[in-house]
Design a protein around this motif. Structure first.
Motif, short mmCIF file in Angstrom:
data_model
loop_
_atom_site.label_atom_id
_atom_site.label_comp_id
_atom_site.label_asym_id
_atom_site.label_seq_id
_atom_site.Cartn_x
_atom_site.Cartn_y
_atom_site.Cartn_z
N GLU A 69 0.83 -1.20 0.00
CA GLU A 69 0.00 0.00 0.00
C GLU A 69 0.86 1.25 0.00
O GLU A 69 0.54 2.25 -0.66
N CYS A 70 1.96 1.20 0.74
CA CYS A 70 2.87 2.35 0.79
C CYS A 70 3.51 2.58 -0.60
O CYS A 70 3.62 3.72 -1.06
N VAL A 71 3.89 1.50 -1.26
CA VAL A 71 4.45 1.61 -2.61
C VAL A 71 3.39 2.17 -3.56
O VAL A 71 3.68 3.02 -4.41
N ARG A 72 2.17 1.69 -3.45
CA ARG A 72 1.09 2.15 -4.33
C ARG A 72 0.89 3.65 -4.21
O ARG A 72 0.79 4.36 -5.21
N LEU A 73 0.80 4.15 -2.94
CA LEU A 73 0.57 5.58 -2.76
C LEU A 73 1.76 6.38 -3.26
O LEU A 73 1.60 7.44 -3.90
N ALA A 74 2.98 5.89 -3.00
CA ALA A 74 4.17 6.59 -3.51
C ALA A 74 4.15 6.63 -5.02
O ALA A 74 4.47 7.65 -5.65
N GLY A 75 3.75 5.51 -5.65
CA GLY A 75 3.67 5.47 -7.11
C GLY A 75 2.64 6.44 -7.65
O GLY A 75 2.84 7.09 -8.68
N ALA A 76 1.49 6.56 -6.96
CA ALA A 76 0.44 7.48 -7.40
C ALA A 76 0.91 8.92 -7.28
O ALA A 76 0.69 9.75 -8.19
N ASP B 257 6.87 -1.67 -10.87
CA ASP B 257 7.25 -2.95 -11.49
C ASP B 257 8.18 -3.73 -10.57
O ASP B 257 8.05 -4.96 -10.44
N ALA B 258 9.11 -3.03 -9.92
CA ALA B 258 10.03 -3.71 -9.01
C ALA B 258 9.28 -4.31 -7.83
O ALA B 258 9.57 -5.42 -7.38
N ALA B 259 8.30 -3.56 -7.34
CA ALA B 259 7.53 -4.05 -6.20
C ALA B 259 6.70 -5.27 -6.59
O ALA B 259 6.60 -6.24 -5.83
N VAL B 260 6.10 -5.24 -7.80
CA VAL B 260 5.30 -6.38 -8.26
C VAL B 260 6.18 -7.62 -8.39
O VAL B 260 5.79 -8.72 -7.98
N SER B 261 7.38 -7.44 -8.96
CA SER B 261 8.30 -8.58 -9.12
C SER B 261 8.69 -9.13 -7.75
O SER B 261 8.73 -10.36 -7.55
N THR C 198 -0.24 -7.72 -5.14
CA THR C 198 0.26 -7.06 -6.37
C THR C 198 -0.84 -6.42 -7.19
O THR C 198 -0.57 -5.56 -8.02
N GLU C 199 -2.11 -6.81 -6.96
CA GLU C 199 -3.19 -6.37 -7.84
C GLU C 199 -3.34 -4.86 -7.91
O GLU C 199 -3.42 -4.30 -9.02
N PRO C 200 -3.40 -4.12 -6.76
CA PRO C 200 -3.54 -2.66 -6.90
C PRO C 200 -2.32 -2.02 -7.54
O PRO C 200 -2.44 -0.99 -8.22
#
Length: 1009
Positions: free
Chosen positions: A956-963, A980-984, A995-997
């Motif tokens: 979630e933290c990666v998602r918000l940072a990405g947004a 992409d790195a986080a998903v991998s 990984t979905e969000p």
């Protein structure tokens, strides 16, 4: 209103404050005063606003006679000064033509010609103003339906037209269309029409509560009982105690009467007793009284006409008496409407409701299922019996001797004998047998007192038990029974040691500790702060009292002459029990050996004299002692041996209690499946004995715990409610309310919000709660859970009101500042959700002050971060400074927790704080600061591992940072690299769901490149 507004700004502020009040006399009186205040100003607009508020108060406060008068003043102002009505005021004025039409229909004294004249006035005004006539045709249809005329044409003229801006809201029109089909006898079509409202897709001031009340019976008739049950709970809460929805309340009472829930119906009637006198609308009153009569008719018809019932103020009512009064008043109202309308419609509709047969024999509506026997005057508790209880002897001498013999054995059937004897001895014509075997009357009086004392002790009424045992001992002395006197005095010593000291009674009672465990009394309180110290002091006092009681019992035993074996065994049992209680209180290893020594004495003596009940009692005490000392395997071995003996030699009534103890020990050994089997068998065997005699309430409670370990919360809920109700029936009300408190919390955790609220509403309406007799902290815990349930049920207004009240009350809990800290913090969050950030800041400051005395690190940190998020989310950049102030407070709490060595049970306080800085800054448009804070949060979290339960938080933290990086800072490439790195990483670790969000966000960024 303390001071009348002196300026228009003060008037508008007062109007806003009054708008937050619930409808009722307080709001109405204030609105009347504000109209008086508004008349002092030269400009008409403040008066218009005040009159609109007053008409609303009259309309929703069930005072239809006054609403048209206020509207007449508004209409005059509009005719004289139309230009002062802006678009919003003009819209409100024309909207309320419909309110007046409804008010006139509700008053049978208004001639039918006047109703038709008003509709003509409405039509002419709408035409002149260039407004669509669909609302007019809606009111014409309402009048036709009210009169009982053929409504087909009126319905088509209204329902066939397109809606306009002044049409009733979608939810109200859906209800009216559904009622048309319902009147035609088409349940299925009515329910299909209602579906958007019943599903919560459409709502308004009165909906869905209005629709629900009408839909309950069609749902039953079409077999949708589960939906009817759920809607009853939610819908009733939306209309209870509301004078303008008295008719809806009446239909819920009718629903209870037709589903085998007469006891709940009487309970709801009591909760709404004020409606008998508060409802000023004849139409609403007729609807309400008819529903009341359906209920009372059913209760009286099944033989409970003499039960007490809540009714009109000024006298005490029985069901039969109230039914006769209600019938007379409702018949008169129906006749008045029919006389005005020239049709028999209202009398016919009333008769149809009263003639309905029950639709179901029994439908379980709430977690607290009760029968009419439960609301009848209390009698002795009985249990469903697979074993027929021994017949009570008819001969008085035989009855007395039988009672004493059973009592010596500890046989459960002794209770029935003592109850019969208590009734006989209390009779004015009682004649004591002249029989040497029976003994004098004073001996029998002593026996009855001793039995009464034992019952008081079972209910934890220890002070009463002491007095009764002492009185019994004196009478035994007078009767020449020194052995029985010694036993009574020993029992008094034991009860005296159990009497709570003043300090021991204080504990945290309406709190949630940092692990999420809610405490309800001294026995479960954590030893923190002042309350914990008081509990510890109370334990020391009790240990000393039990030590002294044991020493006195030993002397009493040694000094009493001519003890029979049974009497001596009972004294040995009491000695061992005193030391067992001391071990339970202290938990000290040094207190283990003395208990076992006393148990060995009892077991040896009872075996020598073949006293089966005391042999079993000794082995139970030994097993319990092993368990308390931590030697659970030894406890199981002892119980297994006892069970073999009981199955071979009895006494049979020890089997349920012994199996119950083995089940509890199996829980301690973390074998929930074995515990469940033992406890289930215990309950099966207990069915043949009175519940009190074999501890059935305790077994239900333990079985609930086993069910929770096995992942069966619904089954656990059933056992907890059964345990609570058994405690209530035997008079252990504090135990019962504590258990019901656990039921409420569990149901809330399970998402059964309406069940939770309905249960707590029922408990909080109990006489000892409303009368202030129950422990105030336990009541506060119940109210706190209810407030949380209201919040979970999205009833923000009601939840906030309850939290604000609890916060004010808990501010005075000097012995428990930690509870106040938690309540004040939660109150602050609810106020912030309502946009009242000034009051939220005040509540948060109260919480911080209390936290300084009794730290609640995690709860306070969670609440402060949430306050910051809400302020930034609702106010954007304008709320950033205040949001950061909340975060600064949370940072200080995190520093304090770190210094104190406190470890959070949930998210790390520092990590959560960094993440919240990211969200808050993002909401306020400070994207660089937001990204920096999220980078800090990710660094604090560290990379997730294969077993890392923080993977979701990291993602979630990666998602918000990405947004923030990709959408708001428009740095698409580095954002995609991050995602992409986080998903991998997550995929390689097996965290595919997390990984979905991230994948979804990455796809969105690529589409926008």
């Amino acid at each position: 209103m303390p001071t009348a507004p002196q300026t228009t700004d003060e008037l508008y502020q007062a109007l806003q404050e009054n708008d937050r009040r619930p409808y009722g006399r307080t709001r109405t009186v204030t609105a009347e005063e504000l109209v008086d205040a508004a008349e002092q100003f030269a400009e008409p607009v403040p008066l218009i606003h005040a009159l609109l508020e007053l008409q609303e108060a009259y309309t929703y406060g069930s005072e239809p006679r006054k609403s048209p008068v206020v509207f007449a003043r508004l209409l005059t102002l509009f005719d004289e000064q139309p230009n002062v009505f802006d678009e919003r005021l003009r819209h409100m004025l024309f909207w309320r033509f419909k309110w007046v039409a409804g008010a006139l229909r509700a008053l049978p004294e208004i001639p039918l010609a006047s109703l038709r004249q008003w509709l003509t006035e409405m039509r002419d005004r709408y035409v002149k103003a260039g407004l669509d006539l669909q609302p007019y045709y809606g009111q014409a249809y309402q009048l036709a339906a009210h009169l009982g005329e053929d409504t087909a044409l009126a319905y088509e003229l209204w329902a066939g037209r397109a809606r306009s801006r002044l049409s009733d809201c979608e939810a109200c029109e859906i209800c009216d269309r559904a009622l048309y089909h319902l009147a035609a006898g088409d349940d299925e079509r009515a329910l299909r029409t209602w579906e958007p409202v019943l599903a919560g897709k459409e709502s308004c001031q009165e909906e869905p509560a209005r629709s629900v009340s009408y839909a309950l019976l069609p749902l039953l008739r079409t077999g949708r009982t589960d939906e009817a049950r759920e809607l009853h709970l939610a819908g009733y809460r939306g209309c209870r105690r509301n004078p303008s929805m008295a008719g809806e309340v009446g239909r819920h009472l009718e629903f209870c009467a037709l589903t085998g829930n007469e006891a709940r119906g009487l309970e709801l009637l009591a909760e709404n007793r004020t409606l008998f006198d508060e409802v000023d609308s004849p139409r609403e009153l007729l609807d309400f009284l008819t529903g009341v009569e359906v209920l009372l008719q059913r209760v009286e018809g099944i033989g409970h006409g003499q039960l007490p019932a809540a009714g009109f103020a000024g006298r005490t009512w029985t069901v039969a008496g109230l039914r006769a009064e209600v019938r007379g008043r409702a018949d008169d109202l129906a006749a008045r409407f029919d006389a005005r309308n020239g049709t028999p419609a209202h009398t016919d509709r009333r008769r149809a409701r009263l003639d309905r047969a029950p639709l179901l024999d029994a439908l379980e509506l709430t977690l607290r299922t009760r029968s009419l026997d439960d609301v009848a005057p209390a009698g002795p508790v009985t249990a469903p019996a697979a074993r027929a209880a021994a017949a009570v002897p008819e001969s008085l001498p035989e009855l007395i001797l039988r009672a004493r013999s059973l009592d010596e054995q500890g046989h459960p059937d002794a209770d029935a004998c003592w109850e019969r004897l208590r009734t006989l001895v209390a009779a004015r014509d009682y004649a004591h047998p002249d029989d040497p075997a029976v003994g004098p009357l004073v001996r029998l009086h002593a026996d009855l007192l001793a039995d009464e004392a034992s019952r008081a002790g079972d209910k934890d009424e220890y002070a009463d038990a002491v007095a009764l045992h002492e009185e019994a001992a004196d009478l035994y002395e007078d009767a020449g029974e020194p052995g029985h006197a010694a036993i009574a005095r020993a029992c008094a010593l034991l009860a005296a040691a159990e009497v709570p000291t003043e300090d021991a009674g204080a504990a945290e009672t309406a709190d949630t500790d940092d692990a999420g465990t809610k405490t309800t009394g001294a026995a479960e309180a954590k030893a923190t702060g002042d309350a914990g110290a008081k509990v510890a002091d109370g334990a020391e006092v009790k240990v000393a009292a039990l030590t002294a009681a044991h020493a006195t019992m030993v002397r009493l035993h040694e000094e009493t002459p001519a003890l029979t074996p049974v009497q001596e065994a009972r004294l040995l049992r009491l000695r061992a029990t005193a030391l067992g209680l001391r071990l339970q209180t202290s938990g000290s290893e040094e207190h283990v050996a003395p208990v076992l020594a006393e148990v060995d004495l009892l077991h040896t003596f009872a075996t020598r004299h073949d006293i089966g009940g005391q042999i079993a009692g000794a082995r139970l005490l030994r097993a319990t002692t092993y368990a308390m000392s931590g030697d659970l395997p030894a406890a199981v071995t002892e119980i297994d041996g006892l069970l073999d003996r009981l199955r071979a030699h009895g006494p049979a009534w020890y089997l349920p209690r012994t199996l119950g103890l083995r089940g509890r020990i199996q829980l301690g050994l973390q074998d929930a499946q074995a515990a469940h089997a033992d406890l289930t068998e215990s309950l099966r065997l207990a069915a043949g004995w009175p519940a009190d005699a074999v501890g059935t309430a305790r077994v239900h409670g333990d079985l609930a715990e086993a069910c929770m370990h096995l992942g069966r919360p619904d089954e656990a809920l059933r056992h907890l409610t059964r345990s609570a109700e058994l405690d209530l029936r035997r008079g252990s009300r504090t135990d019962a309310f504590c258990t019901y408190s656990n039921v409420a919390r569990l149901s809330l955790e399970m998402g059964r919000v309406e069940d939770c609220i309905a249960l707590l509403d029922s408990l909080l309406a109990e006489p000892d709660v409303t009368g202030g007799e129950l422990d105030d902290r336990l009541v506060a815990q119940l109210r706190l859970t209810r407030a949380r349930a209201l919040h979970a049920g999205e009833d923000l207004k009601a939840a906030t009101a309850e939290f604000v009240t609890l916060a004010a009350e808990s501010a005075g809990w000097d012995d428990d500042p930690g509870s106040h800290a938690v309540i004040a913090a939660e109150t602050a969050v609810l106020l912030a959700e309502s946009g009242e950030f000034g009051r939220a800041r005040e509540a948060a400051d109260q919480a911080l002050t209390a936290h300084a005395r009794a730290p609640r690190y995690e709860q306070l940190s969670n609440c402060l971060r949430e306050l910051a998020r809400l302020q930034a989310q609702q106010q954007g950049p304008g709320g950033l400074d205040d949001a950061r102030a909340f975060l600064a407070d949370a940072a200080r709490i995190a520093d304090e927790a770190r210094a104190a060595g406190y470890e959070a049970h949930g998210r790390s306080l520092d990590t959560a704080l960094a993440y919240e800085h990211g969200r808050v800054n993002a909401y306020a448009g400070e994207y660089e600061d937001a990204l920096a804070a999220l980078e800090e949060a990710l660094a604090l979290l560290g990379e997730p591992g294969p077993e890392n339960d923080r993977a979701g938080e990291w993602a979630e933290c990666v998602r918000l940072a990405g947004a923030v990086e990709g959408i708001y800072l428009e740095r698409t490439a580095p954002a995609l690299t991050r995602l992409d790195a986080a998903v991998s990483r997550l995929t390689a670790l097996g965290h595919t769901e997390e990984t979905e969000p991230l994948t979804s966000l990455a796809a969105r960024l690529r589409e926008e490149e």
